[in-house]
Design a protein around this motif. Structure first.
Motif, short mmCIF file in Angstrom:
data_model
loop_
_atom_site.label_atom_id
_atom_site.label_comp_id
_atom_site.label_asym_id
_atom_site.label_seq_id
_atom_site.Cartn_x
_atom_site.Cartn_y
_atom_site.Cartn_z
N ALA A 1 32.29 -4.14 -42.74
CA ALA A 1 31.02 -4.67 -42.24
C ALA A 1 30.88 -4.46 -40.74
CB ALA A 1 30.92 -6.16 -42.57
N ASP A 2 31.99 -4.45 -40.01
CA ASP A 2 31.91 -4.29 -38.56
C ASP A 2 31.92 -2.84 -38.12
OD1 ASP A 2 34.47 -3.75 -39.32
OD2 ASP A 2 35.44 -5.03 -37.83
N GLY A 3 31.86 -1.91 -39.05
CA GLY A 3 31.85 -0.49 -38.72
C GLY A 3 33.20 0.15 -38.60
N ALA A 4 34.29 -0.62 -38.77
CA ALA A 4 35.63 -0.05 -38.71
C ALA A 4 35.87 0.86 -39.91
CB ALA A 4 36.68 -1.16 -38.68
N PRO A 5 36.66 1.91 -39.75
CA PRO A 5 36.88 2.84 -40.87
C PRO A 5 37.70 2.25 -41.99
CG PRO A 5 38.25 3.44 -39.00
CD PRO A 5 37.35 2.35 -38.52
N LYS A 6 38.55 1.26 -41.70
CA LYS A 6 39.42 0.70 -42.73
C LYS A 6 39.71 -0.75 -42.39
CE LYS A 6 43.75 1.85 -42.82
NZ LYS A 6 45.02 2.61 -43.00
N CYS A 7 39.75 -1.61 -43.42
CA CYS A 7 40.06 -3.02 -43.22
C CYS A 7 40.73 -3.55 -44.47
CB CYS A 7 38.80 -3.83 -42.90
SG CYS A 7 37.49 -3.68 -44.12
N GLN A 8 41.42 -4.67 -44.31
CA GLN A 8 42.12 -5.28 -45.43
C GLN A 8 41.13 -5.89 -46.41
OE1 GLN A 8 45.40 -5.41 -46.26
NE2 GLN A 8 45.84 -4.01 -44.56
N MET A 9 41.44 -5.75 -47.69
CA MET A 9 40.61 -6.34 -48.72
C MET A 9 41.15 -7.73 -49.06
SD MET A 9 39.66 -4.93 -52.52
CE MET A 9 38.71 -3.58 -51.84
N ASN A 10 40.31 -8.73 -48.90
CA ASN A 10 40.73 -10.09 -49.19
C ASN A 10 39.54 -10.89 -49.69
OD1 ASN A 10 39.23 -10.45 -46.86
ND2 ASN A 10 41.04 -10.45 -45.53
N GLY A 11 39.83 -12.12 -50.08
CA GLY A 11 38.76 -13.01 -50.53
C GLY A 11 38.15 -12.58 -51.84
N ALA A 12 36.83 -12.65 -51.90
CA ALA A 12 36.09 -12.34 -53.13
C ALA A 12 36.23 -10.88 -53.53
CB ALA A 12 34.62 -12.71 -52.96
N ASP A 13 36.33 -9.97 -52.54
CA ASP A 13 36.48 -8.56 -52.88
C ASP A 13 37.79 -8.29 -53.61
OD1 ASP A 13 34.07 -7.76 -51.79
OD2 ASP A 13 34.91 -7.56 -49.78
N ARG A 14 38.86 -8.94 -53.17
CA ARG A 14 40.15 -8.74 -53.82
C ARG A 14 40.15 -9.31 -55.23
NH1 ARG A 14 44.75 -7.36 -51.11
NH2 ARG A 14 46.72 -7.54 -52.26
N GLU A 15 39.55 -10.47 -55.40
CA GLU A 15 39.46 -11.05 -56.74
C GLU A 15 38.59 -10.19 -57.65
OE1 GLU A 15 38.03 -14.98 -56.27
OE2 GLU A 15 39.80 -15.71 -55.18
N ASP A 16 37.55 -9.60 -57.10
CA ASP A 16 36.67 -8.74 -57.88
C ASP A 16 37.42 -7.52 -58.40
OD1 ASP A 16 34.15 -7.78 -58.90
OD2 ASP A 16 34.12 -6.39 -57.22
N VAL A 17 38.23 -6.88 -57.56
CA VAL A 17 38.97 -5.69 -57.99
C VAL A 17 40.01 -6.06 -59.04
CG1 VAL A 17 40.56 -3.89 -57.20
CG2 VAL A 17 38.57 -4.49 -55.82
N ALA A 18 40.70 -7.19 -58.87
CA ALA A 18 41.69 -7.62 -59.86
C ALA A 18 41.02 -7.89 -61.21
CB ALA A 18 42.42 -8.86 -59.36
N ASP A 19 39.85 -8.50 -61.19
CA ASP A 19 39.12 -8.76 -62.43
C ASP A 19 38.67 -7.46 -63.08
OD1 ASP A 19 37.74 -10.60 -64.31
OD2 ASP A 19 35.95 -9.69 -63.46
N LEU A 20 38.26 -6.47 -62.29
CA LEU A 20 37.84 -5.18 -62.84
C LEU A 20 38.98 -4.49 -63.57
CD1 LEU A 20 35.71 -3.76 -59.89
CD2 LEU A 20 34.85 -4.52 -62.09
N ILE A 21 40.16 -4.48 -62.95
CA ILE A 21 41.31 -3.82 -63.57
C ILE A 21 41.68 -4.53 -64.87
CG2 ILE A 21 43.74 -3.26 -63.26
CD1 ILE A 21 43.18 -2.99 -60.28
N GLN A 22 41.64 -5.84 -64.87
CA GLN A 22 41.98 -6.60 -66.08
C GLN A 22 40.99 -6.33 -67.20
OE1 GLN A 22 42.21 -10.80 -65.36
NE2 GLN A 22 42.74 -11.31 -67.46
N VAL A 23 39.71 -6.31 -66.89
CA VAL A 23 38.69 -6.05 -67.91
C VAL A 23 38.80 -4.61 -68.42
CG1 VAL A 23 36.20 -5.83 -68.28
CG2 VAL A 23 37.11 -7.79 -67.03
#
Length: 815
Positions: free
Chosen positions: A445-467
């Motif tokens: 969001a701040d324009g950086a090329p790479k950042c750590q995935m945490n919070g809701a985004d991390r839970e979203d990816v884990a749920d996607l892999i499980q489904v």
């Protein structure tokens, strides 16, 4: 010879002669022939003119009169002197003065003017002992399903009311009197707004979807008393009452019919149970008894019920007309049912398979809040499972029908039932795919090329892999069993027409039935579709609120402040805008010592005095503050303590151009106890970069060549003083542990981190700032200083303009 020459001469004239002859003939045939004597005066005969005048005098020819003359009527009313016209004197009467037209009252909402009512209102009977337990559980499981149209009624209560509940206290613990006052309250406050009223005790669980569906199929004109019927004590009274434990429905029409007799019911009917008392009152004065089923009728069309306990249920029964003709099937509609279930204390919810329980609209009695939540989860899961089954059936029907469509299977888009993907019309509308892994996101969001995935985004990816793994196993099991997933590549994009789309490259461990295992890679596509759009209820706000504009000013911004005052005078003071301007003069320690001799803000204060003389009704107060650090929160605390809690603040900068349109937007978007507003202003580019050939004659529109919406600027803000004070109170604990917190945070960070309010951030086209070369204070906090640099750099010009400027400089240096 002569005859042939004559014919040759006459032949061209033949059609003309025939045409003229035919015209004369037709004109003679169309004339009306009238027989009249040729002798005008001999033999005592009268001419045509004399005959018509004679007939006019005798009245035999009433319609015949001279041209441009006035008919005098019949012979009986004619003047004996032969006059055709007799003048009449009409007396003059002064016209009555008309009263001014009455002002037509128009309702604020169309539903009020048209008499449209809301469908359902829920009244829950509670007590002092269960208000903080079962009543809270009822509120959490029912309130949001009925959109807040729920009130709790009690005799007495504790001093503290649970948060988020509307409680009405009658002041008397007698059950019958509480029921009387509850019905009276509904008639006085809500009878004109709702069609159906549902009364229930707080120890009963109500399935909200089935309740709303039942009410949706009932006519508002019916006088209906519906629930679980019961016999009166003794069994001598005619009719039945509705048990209060399992809840009951009363129509608005029935309540209005009962309203004149409520006081008589209170004095004449003696009963211990409130539900019996209300049932006797309704039966004695309206003649309507409690029913469990409504509208029985026959039909030849069968339809599967969506909610078994609510919809009309349909049943096939054998009907034999005669032995010779055999039997035939007839459909009998049993009507709308109010299904309830009496719950035992030792009942197991998971093991209960009776249809009465599964189809129940209400379950009674509930002994604890935990049991209430278990019931809500059980019925919610059942309704959710039914919804998934219906979705699968609809998808199968769409897939089958698509075979006969014009385009065949091409007309169906995966997943079935979801709208088609967005089709861009130009390269500027192409949706961007974002790359991610399980730990990192490569679009920040701040324009950086790479950042750590945490919070809701991390839970979203884990749920996607499980489904994804679950769906793959469902498809390939039992031939292959997949496990141990690992995300290799992930891509996602947001499609505004359908939702969030994902493409995942998974590395899986595949094991066959024989036990052979191998690592494989598989690509899957997933879509998280957009759910139903809901309108968030917002409190009512008005554009008449006074806005207190607060302008913090340092010595470096003195020239800009003079221009700010001139714009305020023309845009606000001349128009009589309901706004108050307050200056905050921020002195540095060295400047504060010289206030008596050389005040750095003397020119601004003189300008303020001149504006006050020009506009006598305008007062511009100022507050002088000595500060050593650049943190603004300490200064804002001083301003907050000097104003009431209901003050609407508008923080501005010296570059802000205020107008009525933006002030109204500030009033509408800042809601006390609900929302704060941080507008994104339009920042003009450097005119030397944006317009190298010279500035335009007229100010340019809000286009990308002229400027941009500065998303890194958080200087303007609209909020109420009470909301700021509440956020600062929550911040005090952290501020005591970290003294630098007040200098490292701005107002936006305070509301985001220490407030539960909705922080509304949106572009504001009515807020525009001219370009000015600014410098960022290095004493600011790290995040604030970074945002200031980003705002300053991006405010110079667009990328294409800067690239062209660099290209021209390189070309000049090379030559």
């Amino acid at each position: 010879m002569r005859l042939s020459m004559l014919i040759a001469l006459v032949r061209p004239m033949g059609p003309v002669i025939v045409g003229i002859s035919l015209g004369f003939t037709l004109s003679l045939l169309s004339v009306t022939w009238v027989d009249e004597p040729c002798d005008g005066g001999g033999g005592g005969a009268l001419g045509a003119t004399e005959v018509m005048l004679l007939m006019a005098q005798t009245g035999s020819l009433k319609g015949a009169r001279k041209p441009n003359s006035i008919s005098s009527g019949t012979a009986e009313h004619s003047d004996p002197g032969g006059e055709d016209f007799e003048p009449k004197i009409v007396p003059y009467n002064k016209p009555a003065e008309q009263s001014p037209p009455k002002k037509v009252f128009r309702a604020k909402y169309a539903s009020t003017e048209l008499g449209i009512h809301e469908r359902l209102f829920v009244a829950v009977m509670t007590s002092k002992n269960t208000l903080n337990t079962l009543a809270v559980a009822t509120n959490r499981t029912l309130n949001h399903h009925v959109d807040g149209r729920l009130i709790f009624f009690t005799g007495t209560r504790n001093r503290k009311i649970p948060h988020g509940m509307f409680v009405v206290t009658h002041g008397d613990e007698r059950p019958v009197l509480n029921m009387f006052q509850t019905v009276q309250y509904l008639l006085e406050h809500h009878a004109t707004e709702y069609d159906w009223f549902y009364l229930v005790q707080d120890d009963a669980y109500t399935q909200p979807d089935r309740l709303k569906t039942l009410v949706g199929h009932l006519s508002m004109s019916h006088q209906l008393y519906m629930g679980h019927p019961g016999e009166f004590i003794g069994g001598e009274a005619q009719g039945r009452y509705c048990h209060g434990g399992s809840g009951f429905l009363i129509s608005r029409a029935l309540l209005l019919k009962l309203q004149p007799f409520l006081e008589q019911c209170r004095t004449n009917i003696v009963s211990v149970r409130p539900d019996e008392w209300l049932g006797r009152c309704i039966i004695d004065y309206t003649g309507i008894s409690c029913v469990e089923e409504h509208e029985p009728r026959l039909s030849g069309v069968s339809r599967k019920p969506h909610y078994p306990g609510v919809f009309a249920s349909y049943e096939k029964v054998p009907c034999f007309e005669s032995k010779r003709r055999g039997g035939k099937e007839q459909y009998v509609i049993q009507g709308l049912h109010y299904n309830h279930f009496e719950m035992e204390k030792t009942m197991d919810l998971n093991g209960e398979e009776s249809l009465d329980f599964q189809n129940a609209l209400s379950v009674h009695p509930v002994s604890s809040p935990e049991q209430m939540y278990h019931l809500h989860r059980y019925f919610s899961e059942r309704e959710l499972q039914k919804t998934y089954e219906e979705i699968k059936k609809l998808q199968a029907e769409i897939k089958n029908i698509s075979h006969v469509a014009v385009d065949g299977n091409k007309s169906t888009v995966w997943p079935i039932g979801i709208p088609h993907p967005f089709q861009p019309r130009s390269r500027f509308e192409v949706l961007r795919w974002d790359y991610f892994t399980e730990e990192e996101l490569f679009s920040c969001a701040d324009g950086a090329p790479k950042c750590q995935m945490n919070g809701a985004d991390r839970e979203d990816v884990a749920d996607l892999i499980q489904v994804a793994v679950a769906e793959l196993n469902k498809k390939y099991s039992p031939v292959v069993q997949l496990s141990a997933p690992r995300l290799v590549n992930g891509y996602r994009r947001f499609d505004p027409t359908r939702g969030m789309e994902y493409t995942l490259d998974l590395q899986l461990q595949a094991v066959t039935e024989s036990g052979y295992g191998q690592a494989i890679e598989h690509r899957v596509h997933l879509v998280r579709p957009l759910s139903q759009v809901e309108i968030i209820p917002m409190p009512y706000v008005t554009e008449a609120t006074r806005v207190h504009v607060v302008l913090p000013l340092t010595s470096t911004n003195r020239p800009v402040a003079l221009r700010f005052l001139d714009l305020c005078a023309s845009n606000l003071f001349e128009l009589g805008e309901n706004a108050v301007l307050t200056f905050l003069f921020l002195y540095e320690p060295a400047e504060a010592q010289k206030v008596g001799t050389t005040d750095v803000f003397a020119e601004v204060k003189a300008k303020v005095a001149a504006v006050e003389r020009q506009y006598p009704n305008v007062k511009i107060p100022w507050i002088s503050v000595k500060t050593e650090n650049p943190g603004f929160l300490r200064v804002l605390d001083i301003v907050s303590r000097k104003h009431p809690v209901d003050t609407l603040f508008l923080l501005a900068t010296a570059d802000t151009v205020l107008n009525s349109e933006f002030l109204n937007r500030c009033r509408m978007n800042a809601i006390s106890g609900w929302q704060v507003f941080f507008p994104i202003h339009f920042q003009d580019f450097d005119p030397h970069v944006a317009f190298p050939d010279g500035p335009p004659q007229a100010p340019p529109d809000l286009v990308r060549e002229a400027g941009h919406f500065d998303r890194y600027a958080f200087d303007e803000a609209c909020f109420y003083n009470a909301d700021y004070m509440a956020a600062r109170t929550r911040m005090n604990a952290d501020a005591q542990e970290n003294e630098e917190l007040l200098e490292n945070l701005d107002v936006y960070d305070v509301f985001v981190q220490y407030s539960s309010l909705h922080v509304f951030r949106a572009v504001e086209p009515a807020l525009r700032q001219a370009y000015r070369n600014r410098t960022c204070d290095p004493q600011l906090g790290e995040d604030m200083f970074h945002r200031c640099l980003q705002s300053t750099h991006e405010g110079i010009g667009s990328r294409s303009q800067l690239a062209m400027l660099m290209f021209e400089q390189e070309q000049g240096n090379s030559t």
